[in-house]
Motif scaffolding. Structure first.
Motif, short mmCIF file in Angstrom:
data_model
loop_
_atom_site.label_atom_id
_atom_site.label_comp_id
_atom_site.label_asym_id
_atom_site.label_seq_id
_atom_site.Cartn_x
_atom_site.Cartn_y
_atom_site.Cartn_z
N PRO A 253 -4.01 10.32 -10.07
CA PRO A 253 -3.30 9.08 -9.72
C PRO A 253 -2.80 9.14 -8.27
O PRO A 253 -2.50 10.22 -7.76
CB PRO A 253 -2.13 9.03 -10.68
CG PRO A 253 -2.28 10.14 -11.64
CD PRO A 253 -3.37 11.04 -11.16
N ASP A 254 -2.72 7.99 -7.65
CA ASP A 254 -2.20 7.90 -6.29
C ASP A 254 -0.68 7.91 -6.35
O ASP A 254 -0.06 6.94 -6.75
CB ASP A 254 -2.70 6.62 -5.61
CG ASP A 254 -2.22 6.49 -4.18
OD1 ASP A 254 -1.59 7.44 -3.66
OD2 ASP A 254 -2.46 5.43 -3.57
N THR A 255 -0.09 9.04 -5.98
CA THR A 255 1.37 9.19 -6.06
C THR A 255 2.06 8.91 -4.73
O THR A 255 3.26 9.15 -4.60
CB THR A 255 1.74 10.61 -6.52
OG1 THR A 255 1.24 11.55 -5.56
CG2 THR A 255 1.17 10.91 -7.90
N SER A 256 1.31 8.42 -3.76
CA SER A 256 1.93 8.16 -2.46
C SER A 256 2.97 7.04 -2.61
O SER A 256 2.81 6.12 -3.40
CB SER A 256 0.89 7.79 -1.41
OG SER A 256 0.11 6.71 -1.84
N PRO A 257 4.06 7.17 -1.86
CA PRO A 257 5.12 6.15 -1.94
C PRO A 257 4.59 4.78 -1.54
O PRO A 257 3.68 4.67 -0.71
CB PRO A 257 6.17 6.63 -0.93
CG PRO A 257 5.85 8.07 -0.70
CD PRO A 257 4.39 8.23 -0.93
N PRO A 258 5.14 3.74 -2.15
CA PRO A 258 4.70 2.40 -1.77
C PRO A 258 5.07 2.11 -0.31
O PRO A 258 6.03 2.66 0.22
CB PRO A 258 5.46 1.47 -2.72
CG PRO A 258 6.57 2.28 -3.27
CD PRO A 258 6.18 3.72 -3.16
N ALA A 259 4.27 1.27 0.32
CA ALA A 259 4.55 0.90 1.71
C ALA A 259 5.85 0.11 1.76
O ALA A 259 6.14 -0.69 0.86
CB ALA A 259 3.41 0.06 2.26
N PRO A 260 6.66 0.35 2.78
CA PRO A 260 7.91 -0.41 2.89
C PRO A 260 7.59 -1.89 3.10
O PRO A 260 6.55 -2.24 3.67
CB PRO A 260 8.60 0.18 4.11
CG PRO A 260 7.54 0.91 4.86
CD PRO A 260 6.47 1.27 3.88
N PRO A 261 8.47 -2.76 2.61
CA PRO A 261 8.21 -4.19 2.78
C PRO A 261 8.22 -4.58 4.26
O PRO A 261 8.96 -4.01 5.06
CB PRO A 261 9.35 -4.86 2.02
CG PRO A 261 10.42 -3.84 1.93
CD PRO A 261 9.73 -2.50 1.96
N VAL A 262 7.40 -5.55 4.58
CA VAL A 262 7.36 -6.07 5.95
C VAL A 262 8.31 -7.26 6.01
O VAL A 262 8.16 -8.22 5.26
CB VAL A 262 5.93 -6.51 6.33
CG1 VAL A 262 5.92 -7.13 7.72
CG2 VAL A 262 4.99 -5.33 6.26
N ILE A 263 9.29 -7.14 6.87
CA ILE A 263 10.29 -8.20 7.01
C ILE A 263 10.06 -8.88 8.35
O ILE A 263 10.07 -8.22 9.40
CB ILE A 263 11.72 -7.63 6.93
CG1 ILE A 263 11.92 -6.93 5.59
CG2 ILE A 263 12.74 -8.72 7.17
CD1 ILE A 263 13.22 -6.18 5.49
N GLU A 264 9.85 -10.17 8.29
CA GLU A 264 9.67 -10.92 9.53
C GLU A 264 11.02 -11.40 10.02
O GLU A 264 11.76 -12.06 9.30
CB GLU A 264 8.73 -12.10 9.30
CG GLU A 264 7.31 -11.66 9.03
CD GLU A 264 6.34 -12.82 9.06
OE1 GLU A 264 6.58 -13.79 9.81
OE2 GLU A 264 5.36 -12.74 8.33
N LEU A 265 11.34 -11.04 11.24
CA LEU A 265 12.61 -11.44 11.84
C LEU A 265 12.44 -12.79 12.53
O LEU A 265 11.36 -13.11 13.03
CB LEU A 265 13.07 -10.39 12.85
CG LEU A 265 13.31 -9.00 12.27
CD1 LEU A 265 13.63 -8.01 13.39
CD2 LEU A 265 14.45 -9.04 11.28
N PRO A 266 13.49 -13.59 12.51
CA PRO A 266 13.40 -14.89 13.19
C PRO A 266 13.19 -14.69 14.69
O PRO A 266 13.63 -13.69 15.26
CB PRO A 266 14.74 -15.56 12.90
CG PRO A 266 15.66 -14.46 12.53
CD PRO A 266 14.82 -13.35 11.96
N GLU A 267 12.52 -15.65 15.26
CA GLU A 267 12.27 -15.58 16.70
C GLU A 267 13.56 -15.90 17.45
O GLU A 267 14.24 -16.88 17.15
CB GLU A 267 11.19 -16.60 17.07
CG GLU A 267 10.62 -16.39 18.44
CD GLU A 267 9.45 -17.31 18.70
OE1 GLU A 267 9.49 -18.00 19.73
OE2 GLU A 267 8.54 -17.35 17.86
N ILE A 268 13.91 -15.06 18.39
CA ILE A 268 15.14 -15.26 19.16
C ILE A 268 14.78 -16.01 20.44
O ILE A 268 13.91 -15.60 21.19
CB ILE A 268 15.80 -13.92 19.50
CG1 ILE A 268 16.17 -13.20 18.20
CG2 ILE A 268 17.01 -14.11 20.40
CD1 ILE A 268 16.71 -11.81 18.41
N GLN A 269 15.48 -17.12 20.63
CA GLN A 269 15.25 -17.90 21.85
C GLN A 269 16.37 -17.62 22.83
O GLN A 269 17.54 -17.63 22.47
CB GLN A 269 15.19 -19.38 21.50
CG GLN A 269 14.04 -19.71 20.58
CD GLN A 269 14.00 -21.19 20.25
OE1 GLN A 269 14.80 -21.97 20.72
NE2 GLN A 269 13.04 -21.56 19.42
#
Length: 126
Positions: free
Chosen positions: A99-115
């Protein structure tokens, strides 16, 4: 071969293949042809760190049964770190699919665009 997996918090790589009564783990060949039907051998006698010392290698009904350490990480999926039922692989000739016991990839969080605000604080000339 019936391989029961024992979760172990180690960072060892694990690759294995089977050819007849020979199990190859990370390039080391282990020949079980000397174990007759109905007999068993302590895992500690195998001399390989992946074999659980307190479990047995035994031949029953013309099949080999043994327990191997399954490398897991502290954040590997719970189903592999602490399975409800033992994980058993019925492995035949060729590569063993663990079985693939590697940790799950961390979630990708998109940050709001800063103007950027203009230097004058947003005021416009009149």
């Amino acid at each position: 071969m019936k391989i029961k997996l024992w979760a172990d918090l180690v960072d060892w790589p694990l690759e294995a293949s089977i050819e007849g009564d020979v199990l190859t783990i990370n390039g080391e060949e282990i020949d079980f042809s000397g174990i007759p039907e109905g007999y068993r051998l302590p895992g500690s006698a195998v001399g390989n760190k992946f074999f659980v010392e307190t479990e047995y290698v035994e031949r029953k009904d013309n099949a080999l049964y043994f327990t191997l350490r399954l490398p897991v990480d502290w954040n590997s999926p719970e189903e592999y770190r602490n399975p409800v039922e033992p994980i058993v692989i019925d492995a035949r000739s060729g590569p063993v699919k663990f079985p693939d016991t590697s940790p799950p990839a961390p979630p990708v969080i998109e940050l709001p665009e800063i103007q950027e605000e203009p230097e004058n604080g947003g005021f416009e000339p009149a």
